[in-house]
Design a protein around this motif. Structure first.
Motif, PDB file in Angstrom:
ATOM      1  N   ASN A  31      -8.236   9.276   0.505  1.00 46.60           N
ATOM      2  CA  ASN A  31      -7.097   9.301  -0.409  1.00 46.60           C
ATOM      3  C   ASN A  31      -6.028  10.270   0.066  1.00 46.60           C
ATOM      4  O   ASN A  31      -6.314  11.304   0.682  1.00 46.60           O
ATOM      5  CB  ASN A  31      -7.550   9.737  -1.803  1.00 46.60           C
ATOM      6  N   GLU A  62      -0.016   8.611  -3.139  1.00 49.71           N
ATOM      7  CA  GLU A  62      -0.647   7.448  -3.774  1.00 49.71           C
ATOM      8  C   GLU A  62      -1.025   6.381  -2.750  1.00 49.71           C
ATOM      9  O   GLU A  62      -0.723   5.194  -2.912  1.00 49.71           O
ATOM     10  CB  GLU A  62       0.265   6.866  -4.867  1.00 49.71           C
ATOM     11  N   SER A  63      -1.708   6.813  -1.713  1.00 47.20           N
ATOM     12  CA  SER A  63      -2.166   5.905  -0.658  1.00 47.20           C
ATOM     13  C   SER A  63      -3.682   6.033  -0.519  1.00 47.20           C
ATOM     14  O   SER A  63      -4.239   7.115  -0.705  1.00 47.20           O
ATOM     15  CB  SER A  63      -1.502   6.257   0.678  1.00 47.20           C
ATOM     16  N   ILE A  64      -4.321   4.924  -0.189  1.00 51.64           N
ATOM     17  CA  ILE A  64      -5.770   4.902   0.005  1.00 51.64           C
ATOM     18  C   ILE A  64      -6.072   4.113   1.274  1.00 51.64           C
ATOM     19  O   ILE A  64      -5.516   3.024   1.496  1.00 51.64           O
ATOM     20  CB  ILE A  64      -6.501   4.240  -1.186  1.00 51.64           C
ATOM     21  N   PHE A  81      -4.139   0.677   0.820  1.00 46.58           N
ATOM     22  CA  PHE A  81      -3.561   0.449  -0.501  1.00 46.58           C
ATOM     23  C   PHE A  81      -2.394   1.418  -0.665  1.00 46.58           C
ATOM     24  O   PHE A  81      -2.563   2.635  -0.508  1.00 46.58           O
ATOM     25  CB  PHE A  81      -4.596   0.694  -1.605  1.00 46.58           C
ATOM     26  N   LYS A  83       1.415   2.554  -2.781  1.00 49.39           N
ATOM     27  CA  LYS A  83       2.289   2.503  -3.950  1.00 49.39           C
ATOM     28  C   LYS A  83       3.372   1.464  -3.705  1.00 49.39           C
ATOM     29  O   LYS A  83       4.087   1.515  -2.702  1.00 49.39           O
ATOM     30  CB  LYS A  83       2.909   3.891  -4.154  1.00 49.39           C
ATOM     31  N   TRP A 113      -1.001  -3.609  -2.463  1.00 51.33           N
ATOM     32  CA  TRP A 113      -0.457  -2.635  -3.410  1.00 51.33           C
ATOM     33  C   TRP A 113      -1.592  -2.049  -4.243  1.00 51.33           C
ATOM     34  O   TRP A 113      -2.632  -2.689  -4.439  1.00 51.33           O
ATOM     35  CB  TRP A 113       0.601  -3.263  -4.316  1.00 51.33           C
ATOM     36  N   LEU A 114      -1.381  -0.867  -4.745  1.00 50.99           N
ATOM     37  CA  LEU A 114      -2.434  -0.156  -5.481  1.00 50.99           C
ATOM     38  C   LEU A 114      -2.944  -0.930  -6.698  1.00 50.99           C
ATOM     39  O   LEU A 114      -4.096  -0.791  -7.092  1.00 50.99           O
ATOM     40  CB  LEU A 114      -1.926   1.214  -5.933  1.00 50.99           C
ATOM     41  N   LYS A 115      -2.092  -1.747  -7.299  1.00 52.31           N
ATOM     42  CA  LYS A 115      -2.512  -2.488  -8.492  1.00 52.31           C
ATOM     43  C   LYS A 115      -3.674  -3.441  -8.186  1.00 52.31           C
ATOM     44  O   LYS A 115      -4.402  -3.853  -9.103  1.00 52.31           O
ATOM     45  CB  LYS A 115      -1.337  -3.269  -9.086  1.00 52.31           C
ATOM     46  N   MET A 117      -6.184  -2.603  -6.135  1.00 55.84           N
ATOM     47  CA  MET A 117      -7.269  -1.831  -5.551  1.00 55.84           C
ATOM     48  C   MET A 117      -8.622  -2.112  -6.202  1.00 55.84           C
ATOM     49  O   MET A 117      -9.614  -2.381  -5.503  1.00 55.84           O
ATOM     50  CB  MET A 117      -6.944  -0.338  -5.627  1.00 55.84           C
TER      51      MET A 117
END
Length: 430
Positions: A31, A62-64, A81, A83, A113-115, A117
């Motif tokens: 993360n 906000e990156s994974i 993933f 933002k 995108w994070l949504k 994940m």
């Protein structure tokens, strides 16, 4: 980011090396850091978590990153993933990485995108047996704040309690401690920027200037050379302030006859440099100051020669202690009785030289490295002995950054930064 784009080959190779150390049927998650609040709507400047940067080059909140080398679906063996950007974010914060830009940065083709994940994670977690979590196990770590990584780990272990858990830290400690040529070039660039800052202040320092004015001169030079600033909190310590090892107030006036200890260095592209020099405020060392200075420099030079493949970190520091003891005897700071009666757990030289001589350096100023394992070629170390004499009103530390070579003496990345006492005086009086 102020720095030039980095060749994504670095991050592609780093991921390959990490994946080669993973257990079968396992995935690893990394993360980004949080943006930390100050109060009201104020925040600290974002600093990326070095591990996700090392493996992807992504320098954004906000990156994974997920690595799953054995995933049945090839496209899910490496996933980012991010933002999701939009027009509002672009206006208020500036553009974020697009999926295309993320690929150009990292070499990772699969970007969501994070949504998405949780949905994607559910799919791939059903296909693996072990999950690598990323905990901070650095020997100097003292973290009280719950990080984004911590929160993610709690969520992951609660949602998938039947999975085995492994640690990323031991793998990263070994990988990150040995630098590739691309990394060495980035560190060298940071050292070159540091050199420009140091040369700038050699013609600026004089009696009456304030420590914070010197700090400003360094920052000016660092910023104009694409660094975002200091690699660590700068120590600009005149007179007796130099005897406070982590003095960071930098709020005193430099006086004639004082020495000025400068532990200040630039970062570049998240890679650190780490420099210490000690200079005379009036442009000339006194005889006593020069004698102590040259003693520290001799210890630094001899210690540097010991940094060879196979060297044991603890044994190295013992040998440096013997060098320092000899110099302190020569300076009259110790006598033979002090040495004969010393406590083996706190040798006599520690009265005047109480810190370590070297540490790993790289993405972190005190970088990853397992100190119980032998040194290897392409590890970068500082060499930073010092002598601190409160009774005489000054302290001296000298520090360079060196790369261990496969054979022969280490390569000094700071060889062009003035260090000899006569050279310092010559430049300051030119």
């Amino acid at each position: 980011m102020k720095y030039h784009p980095i060749d994504k080959t670095l991050f592609i190779n780093n991921r390959k090396h990490f994946a080669n150390q993973m257990k079968p049927s396992s995935l690893a998650v990394f993360n980004s850091n949080d943006i930390y609040p100050i109060s009201a709507d104020s925040t600290m400047p974002f600093q990326q978590h070095r591990d996700i940067f090392y493996l992807s080059g992504v320098d954004q909140e906000e990156s994974i990153l997920v690595l799953f080398p054995d995933c049945p679906k090839e496209k899910h063996r490496e996933i980012l993933f991010l933002k999701e950007t939009n027009d509002h974010i672009a206006v208020w914060e500036g553009e974020k990485l697009t999926k295309e830009a993320a690929y150009e940065t990292s070499g990772i083709k699969t970007v969501y995108w994070l949504k998405d994940m949780e949905k994607i994670m559910f799919e791939i977690m059903t296909q693996c047996d072990t999950v690598y979590i990323n905990t901070n196990e650095h020997y100097r770590a003292n973290v009280e704040t719950e990080t984004r990584e911590d929160r993610f780990t709690k969520w992951l272990k609660a949602k998938y309690p039947a999975h085995s858990v492994a640690k990323s830290a031991p793998i990263l400690q070994r990988l990150r401690s040995v630098k590739s040529q691309i990394e060495i070039d980035l560190i060298q660039n940071a050292c070159n920027i540091t050199e420009k800052g140091f040369r700038r202040i050699l013609n600026f320092v004089k009696p009456g200037v304030w420590e914070y004015e010197i700090e400003a001169e360094f920052m000016h030079e660092f910023l104009r050379n694409r660094s975002k600033g200091f690699a660590y909190s700068p120590i600009i310590a005149s007179g007796n302030n130099a005897n406070v090892l982590h003095y960071v107030q930098n709020n005193q006036q430099c006086k004639a006859g004082d020495l000025l200890l400068l532990d200040t260095a630039a970062e570049y592209a998240n890679y650190s440099s780490d420099l210490t020099r000690t200079i005379p405020v009036s442009g000339r060392f006194s005889k006593r100051q020069k004698d102590v200075y040259n003693a520290v420099n001799r210890v630094k030079n001899e210690a540097t020669k010991m940094l060879l493949p196979g060297t044991d970190w603890a044994a190295y520091h013992e040998e440096v202690g013997k060098l320092m003891t000899s110099e302190l005897l020569g300076l009259g700071l110790l006598d033979k009785a002090d040495v004969q009666n010393e406590n083996p757990d706190w040798p006599a030289y520690k009265k005047y030289f109480m810190h370590g001589t070297s540490h790993h350096m790289g993405l972190d100023t005190h970088d990853y490295g397992i100190l119980t394992e032998p040194m290897q070629a392409n590890m970068v170390f500082t060499v930073e002995p010092g002598i601190y004499i409160p009774a005489e009103g000054f302290g001296i530390r000298l520090e360079d950054d060196v790369i261990i070579q496969p054979t022969g003496e280490p390569l000094n990345l700071m060889k062009n930064i003035p260090i000899e006492a006569d050279d310092i005086e010559s430049i300051m009086n030119s």
